[in-house]
Design a protein around this motif. Structure first.
Motif, PDB file in Angstrom:
ATOM      1  N   LEU A 363      29.536  53.508  52.353  1.00  0.00           N
ATOM      2  CA  LEU A 363      30.037  53.785  51.028  1.00  0.00           C
ATOM      3  C   LEU A 363      30.079  53.162  49.997  1.00  0.00           C
ATOM      4  CD1 LEU A 363      34.075  53.180  51.705  1.00  0.00           C
ATOM      5  CD2 LEU A 363      32.108  52.445  53.384  1.00  0.00           C
ATOM      6  N   ALA A 364      30.514  53.273  49.223  1.00  0.00           N
ATOM      7  CA  ALA A 364      30.630  52.270  47.613  1.00  0.00           C
ATOM      8  C   ALA A 364      32.007  51.877  47.745  1.00  0.00           C
ATOM      9  CB  ALA A 364      30.192  53.407  46.600  1.00  0.00           C
ATOM     10  N   SER A 365      32.371  50.736  47.333  1.00  0.00           N
ATOM     11  CA  SER A 365      32.942  50.136  46.324  1.00  0.00           C
ATOM     12  C   SER A 365      33.769  50.394  45.485  1.00  0.00           C
ATOM     13  CB  SER A 365      33.327  48.622  46.578  1.00  0.00           C
ATOM     14  OG  SER A 365      34.688  48.628  46.017  1.00  0.00           O
ATOM     15  N   GLY A 366      35.128  51.377  45.343  1.00  0.00           N
ATOM     16  CA  GLY A 366      35.994  51.771  44.261  1.00  0.00           C
ATOM     17  C   GLY A 366      36.593  50.663  43.571  1.00  0.00           C
ATOM     18  N   ALA A 367      36.632  49.604  44.097  1.00  0.00           N
ATOM     19  CA  ALA A 367      37.116  48.480  43.646  1.00  0.00           C
ATOM     20  C   ALA A 367      35.934  47.020  43.096  1.00  0.00           C
ATOM     21  CB  ALA A 367      38.772  47.819  44.652  1.00  0.00           C
ATOM     22  N   GLY A 368      36.257  46.218  42.752  1.00  0.00           N
ATOM     23  CA  GLY A 368      35.431  44.977  42.802  1.00  0.00           C
ATOM     24  C   GLY A 368      35.899  44.364  43.629  1.00  0.00           C
ATOM     25  N   HIS A 369      34.806  42.934  43.447  1.00  0.00           N
ATOM     26  CA  HIS A 369      34.231  42.008  44.149  1.00  0.00           C
ATOM     27  C   HIS A 369      34.164  40.974  44.563  1.00  0.00           C
ATOM     28  CE1 HIS A 369      37.070  44.803  47.591  1.00  0.00           C
ATOM     29  NE2 HIS A 369      35.984  45.136  47.457  1.00  0.00           N
ATOM     30  N   ASP A 370      34.310  39.933  44.711  1.00  0.00           N
ATOM     31  CA  ASP A 370      33.041  39.142  44.385  1.00  0.00           C
ATOM     32  C   ASP A 370      31.764  39.429  44.757  1.00  0.00           C
ATOM     33  OD1 ASP A 370      36.267  37.534  45.479  1.00  0.00           O
ATOM     34  OD2 ASP A 370      35.279  36.741  43.497  1.00  0.00           O
ATOM     35  N   SER A 371      31.858  40.028  45.747  1.00  0.00           N
ATOM     36  CA  SER A 371      30.238  40.182  45.887  1.00  0.00           C
ATOM     37  C   SER A 371      29.781  40.808  44.828  1.00  0.00           C
ATOM     38  CB  SER A 371      30.375  41.148  46.883  1.00  0.00           C
ATOM     39  OG  SER A 371      30.783  40.864  48.447  1.00  0.00           O
ATOM     40  N   GLN A 372      30.366  41.861  43.327  1.00  0.00           N
ATOM     41  CA  GLN A 372      29.038  42.198  42.972  1.00  0.00           C
ATOM     42  C   GLN A 372      28.843  40.940  41.992  1.00  0.00           C
ATOM     43  OE1 GLN A 372      32.844  43.647  41.085  1.00  0.00           O
ATOM     44  NE2 GLN A 372      32.307  43.606  39.212  1.00  0.00           N
ATOM     45  N   ILE A 373      29.362  39.891  42.156  1.00  0.00           N
ATOM     46  CA  ILE A 373      29.305  38.542  41.524  1.00  0.00           C
ATOM     47  C   ILE A 373      27.965  38.035  42.295  1.00  0.00           C
ATOM     48  CG2 ILE A 373      30.156  36.643  40.505  1.00  0.00           C
ATOM     49  CD1 ILE A 373      31.033  38.534  38.742  1.00  0.00           C
ATOM     50  N   MET A 374      28.285  37.406  43.559  1.00  0.00           N
ATOM     51  CA  MET A 374      27.095  36.522  44.172  1.00  0.00           C
ATOM     52  C   MET A 374      26.078  37.945  44.286  1.00  0.00           C
ATOM     53  SD  MET A 374      29.143  34.167  45.177  1.00  0.00           S
ATOM     54  CE  MET A 374      27.478  33.711  46.614  1.00  0.00           C
ATOM     55  N   THR A 375      25.866  39.217  44.287  1.00  0.00           N
ATOM     56  CA  THR A 375      24.780  39.908  44.423  1.00  0.00           C
ATOM     57  C   THR A 375      23.846  39.496  43.325  1.00  0.00           C
ATOM     58  OG1 THR A 375      23.610  42.088  44.886  1.00  0.00           O
ATOM     59  CG2 THR A 375      25.128  41.817  42.923  1.00  0.00           C
ATOM     60  N   GLN A 376      24.397  38.979  42.202  1.00  0.00           N
ATOM     61  CA  GLN A 376      23.392  38.838  40.755  1.00  0.00           C
ATOM     62  C   GLN A 376      22.056  37.414  41.746  1.00  0.00           C
ATOM     63  OE1 GLN A 376      25.531  38.509  37.047  1.00  0.00           O
ATOM     64  NE2 GLN A 376      26.867  40.047  38.052  1.00  0.00           N
ATOM     65  N   VAL A 377      22.848  36.741  42.432  1.00  0.00           N
ATOM     66  CA  VAL A 377      22.397  35.468  42.861  1.00  0.00           C
ATOM     67  C   VAL A 377      21.590  35.030  44.065  1.00  0.00           C
ATOM     68  CG1 VAL A 377      23.650  34.306  40.728  1.00  0.00           C
ATOM     69  CG2 VAL A 377      24.122  34.507  43.496  1.00  0.00           C
ATOM     70  N   THR A 378      21.858  36.464  44.935  1.00  0.00           N
ATOM     71  CA  THR A 378      21.407  36.285  46.482  1.00  0.00           C
ATOM     72  C   THR A 378      21.592  37.523  47.189  1.00  0.00           C
ATOM     73  OG1 THR A 378      21.790  34.935  48.359  1.00  0.00           O
ATOM     74  CG2 THR A 378      24.125  35.759  47.500  1.00  0.00           C
ATOM     75  N   PRO A 379      20.835  37.681  47.905  1.00  0.00           N
ATOM     76  CA  PRO A 379      21.432  39.365  48.931  1.00  0.00           C
ATOM     77  C   PRO A 379      22.750  39.110  49.126  1.00  0.00           C
ATOM     78  CG  PRO A 379      19.252  38.435  49.558  1.00  0.00           C
ATOM     79  CD  PRO A 379      19.815  36.757  48.171  1.00  0.00           C
ATOM     80  N   THR A 380      23.536  40.205  48.740  1.00  0.00           N
ATOM     81  CA  THR A 380      24.567  40.149  49.281  1.00  0.00           C
ATOM     82  C   THR A 380      25.225  42.203  50.568  1.00  0.00           C
ATOM     83  OG1 THR A 380      25.275  39.267  47.677  1.00  0.00           O
ATOM     84  CG2 THR A 380      26.988  40.179  48.545  1.00  0.00           C
ATOM     85  N   THR A 381      26.089  41.714  50.336  1.00  0.00           N
ATOM     86  CA  THR A 381      26.718  42.948  51.877  1.00  0.00           C
ATOM     87  C   THR A 381      27.860  42.841  51.389  1.00  0.00           C
ATOM     88  OG1 THR A 381      26.113  44.981  53.289  1.00  0.00           O
ATOM     89  CG2 THR A 381      26.047  42.116  54.138  1.00  0.00           C
ATOM     90  N   MET A 382      28.977  44.098  51.851  1.00  0.00           N
ATOM     91  CA  MET A 382      30.104  43.851  52.419  1.00  0.00           C
ATOM     92  C   MET A 382      30.717  44.785  54.083  1.00  0.00           C
ATOM     93  SD  MET A 382      32.344  44.335  48.944  1.00  0.00           S
ATOM     94  CE  MET A 382      33.425  43.579  49.476  1.00  0.00           C
ATOM     95  N   ILE A 383      31.129  44.430  53.910  1.00  0.00           N
ATOM     96  CA  ILE A 383      32.191  44.731  55.678  1.00  0.00           C
ATOM     97  C   ILE A 383      33.326  45.707  54.964  1.00  0.00           C
ATOM     98  CG2 ILE A 383      32.784  45.092  57.821  1.00  0.00           C
ATOM     99  CD1 ILE A 383      30.202  42.683  58.138  1.00  0.00           C
ATOM    100  N   PHE A 384      33.545  46.194  55.614  1.00  0.00           N
ATOM    101  CA  PHE A 384      34.602  47.130  54.802  1.00  0.00           C
ATOM    102  C   PHE A 384      35.362  47.017  56.245  1.00  0.00           C
ATOM    103  CE2 PHE A 384      35.294  46.566  50.915  1.00  0.00           C
ATOM    104  CZ  PHE A 384      34.736  47.622  50.011  1.00  0.00           C
ATOM    105  N   VAL A 385      36.799  47.677  56.702  1.00  0.00           N
ATOM    106  CA  VAL A 385      38.021  48.284  57.508  1.00  0.00           C
ATOM    107  C   VAL A 385      38.611  48.601  57.156  1.00  0.00           C
ATOM    108  CG1 VAL A 385      37.349  46.047  59.558  1.00  0.00           C
ATOM    109  CG2 VAL A 385      39.013  46.151  57.632  1.00  0.00           C
ATOM    110  N   PRO A 386      38.982  49.724  57.999  1.00  0.00           N
ATOM    111  CA  PRO A 386      40.762  51.036  57.089  1.00  0.00           C
ATOM    112  C   PRO A 386      41.090  50.030  56.767  1.00  0.00           C
ATOM    113  CG  PRO A 386      39.652  51.479  59.073  1.00  0.00           C
ATOM    114  CD  PRO A 386      38.669  50.165  59.063  1.00  0.00           C
TER     115      PRO A 386
END
Lengths: 420, 420
Positions: A363-386
């Motif tokens: 899925l896509a994240s509908g909210a902003g996260h630090d990952s959107q900053i980190m992804t600009q400088v390094t391979p980044t991923t997120m894991i969500f839980v319900p």
């Protein structure tokens, strides 16, 4: 890509339920640091925030980790690698909260990451690469008019400065005072090197996983956001004496306009989120036809072209509705581009989740996260839980313990896969 | 009904243009009593109000009229009749205004009535019946939470008491202090007898006369009014992470509901006025789906059955829209019945207007007036003149001088017809 077999029930790994007990204890400890407030109020550089970062630093020292504090108050806990210590596999999230926030937003990623590190250290010892847990100082923008100041500093993108909070207190003074309080023996004071990858564990803050009854969300992208102010101007007049056919009712025009926008949003994409969150009438009096309405539009999607499409349709519709005595004016004041996260890391996590027999969806994240900053400088991923009922940014924010566990299990497997 | 021929250009009547000059001067004198305020602010028993009633009392004394002040501060100026002095032909309106009101609402009826009396006295001398001009103390409800307290006292319907304004000042104290200040030599202190008829001259405060390019409105009825508070309750949630299909958006439900109500109102009657004047979202934040919306509904019509009809349709629609996570609750808090005004007086005015070659149309008043109180105790009618752009309850309230003149001409003819 080769996939190592991870057997979470292998004799060398501890019972994850034991790990969950410790995670729960850590979460409670931090969340009880300010017991008298409604919900969590760890605004950056506040006393509650300082106490939380201080506790985290202490846990790092107690665990014999390499402990660093940067100039913005971000905490880094490193389990230094044996053969490739310069290659850093990082995880973490933000330590601050919104006003009257919940117990898991940001903190779950920080302490879940710490738990994964503890589990791996206790059962497998030293990794080959360095394992890093990060607690970013600030992400929410809940005290000063800025967001992601912690991750932006680490990523060397921006050094936030020159702001004041609503009480007029100065960001730079608050920052240096807080960092000064946190500084102590054994705590390195430097800006650490960037990592080779970054994985952020976070609660979904939405309802998709719960609705699908799936424990793991693998985040492919973070939506772009557009925000608008719409001003509808008609003619205020007497509610009793002005015949219906002779009105220029700004509220009725607003109703028709929002109705149309809702249909347009659906037609552009069912995934486009369209929200009118703020709205005000003038003069806002029972017996006066509203002469003016001002409302907000918040639009999000991972595809810039679709956001542009909706923006054009909204502008055209505003023009269509506009006549001599009734005008609609749309003004955009925020335009945050979408970001794609790393596909290889996502695919690896999908594989690991399968091996762990954890149901997952992308899925896509509908909210902003630090990952959107980190992804600009390094391979980044997120894991969500319900999130239970999708509630977040509220004291009622909650996630079932088995789901918190599933997230930590997958993160642990991923860090193992990358660092050992 | 026999109709006497009224020839307004007869040698015994003065030039009505001269009368208009005096009326304009009188209006200016009262309206300039509080020059530093935005618009007119003659709130009942305020210093500006006391000054205005005081000036009117003085004009009455200067004209040699029978001058009375009652316990509520209403002023009565009588030109006593010769052969039937106990039969009173009354005219007038209210002396108070709303906050930041216009120069004509109420005052035009008071001073227009006074001008008619002066014209008749100067040219025809003493009438057979008593001619009375009334300036009711309070009608608007702009200071204390009450309306029509002046006319209700005169009509012996109610003696308003026990109220406080928003500064906590007491109605009864304010009333007695103001009346004390106005009392003086030559001013009778009593509650005068009820009249045989009452005619109220007033600005339309709407757009029908202007749209039809007609100078005179003959008022057959005053609308009934219903007011409701509607509460729409959904679920507040994150604007970015909650999929559109999983929302219980109180604002979107409100949009659909108001849209439906608008169509229902039209189907009940094109004359039914339906206004949403007040509306508030919770939490009213850009990035949060509204969990609650509260709004007002103001409905008016001369026919009670139609008001009931719409009320039923609204209740049914609220039920139709209500589901588990989205409820609509409608609560009625005002129910003012419509009133029919006197048909004979109206027909007589139509006849007189024809003789004066004044174009006229019959209409209902969409606003409340002292006439809806007076009609409960005596045959009552109203004469409207156009409002420019229908503006009222605002400093921009205005009526073209020829239209003000037309109203005074007709009133003068009517008072002549009834009292001489």
């Amino acid at each position: 890509m080769a996939t190592d077999n991870i057997d979470p029930t292998a004799r060398t790994l501890p019972d994850f339920n034991v790990a969950m007990v410790q995670l729960t204890q850590h979460l409670d400890t931090i969340n009880r640091l300010s017991p008298d407030t409604a919900g969590q109020n760890r605004l950056v550089y506040s006393p509650g925030w300082i106490a939380a970062q201080g506790q985290l630093l202490q846990w790092g020292l107690d665990l014999g980790l390499n402990v660093t504090l940067d100039d913005y108050g971000t905490v880094y806990l490193d389990l230094v690698g044996s053969t490739q210590p310069e290659t850093i596999i990082a995880t973490g999230s933000h330590m601050d909260t919104v006003v009257q926030g919940g117990p898991l937003d940001g903190l779950y990623g920080v302490l879940g990451g710490l738990q994964a590190l503890i589990t791996l250290k206790q059962t497998l010892g030293q990794p080959k690469k360095t394992l890093r847990v990060i607690a970013f100082s600030e992400e929410e923008g809940s005290r000063f008019p800025t967001t992601f100041s912690g991750s932006k500093h680490y990523a060397r993108i921006e050094n936030t400065t020159g702001l004041k909070d609503k009480d007029g207190l100065d960001f730079d003074s608050a920052r240096t005072a807080a960092v000064q309080q946190l500084t102590g023996p054994g705590i390195q004071r430097t800006l650490p090197k960037l990592p080779a990858t970054f994985t952020e564990l976070h609660i979904e803050q939405g309802t998709r996983l719960a609705a699908a009854q799936v424990q793991i969300g693998l985040v492919a992208a973070i939506v772009g956001q557009r925000r608008y102010t719409v001003t509808v101007t008609g003619v205020a007049n007497h509610a009793g004496t002005t015949p219906m056919a002779q009105r220029h009712d700004a509220l009725q025009a607003t109703v028709q306009f929002i109705n149309r926008l809702c249909l347009l949003a659906q037609s552009v994409s069912p995934e486009l989120t369209f929200t009118v969150g703020e709205l005000a009438l003038t003069p806002n009096t029972v017996n006066v036809i509203p002469g003016k309405v001002v409302f907000s539009v918040d639009c999000r999607h991972t595809n810039t072209a679709l956001l542009d499409n909706f923006e054009t349709l909204m502008a055209n519709t505003a023009e269509l509705f506009t006549e001599t005595d009734l005008t609609i004016h749309v003004s955009r004041w925020a335009n945050i581009p979408p970001v794609q996260l790393d596909q290889q890391l996502l695919a690896q996590n999908a594989n690991l989740a399968d091996q762990l027999q954890l149901k997952h969806l992308q899925l896509a994240s509908g909210a902003g996260h630090d990952s959107q900053i980190m992804t600009q400088v390094t391979p980044t991923t997120m894991i969500f839980v319900p999130s239970i009922q999708g509630i977040s940014h509220a004291p009622q924010e909650a996630t079932a313990t088995p789901d918190l566990l599933a997230g930590v299990q997958l993160l642990t497997a991923s860090l193992y896969r990358q660092a050992y």
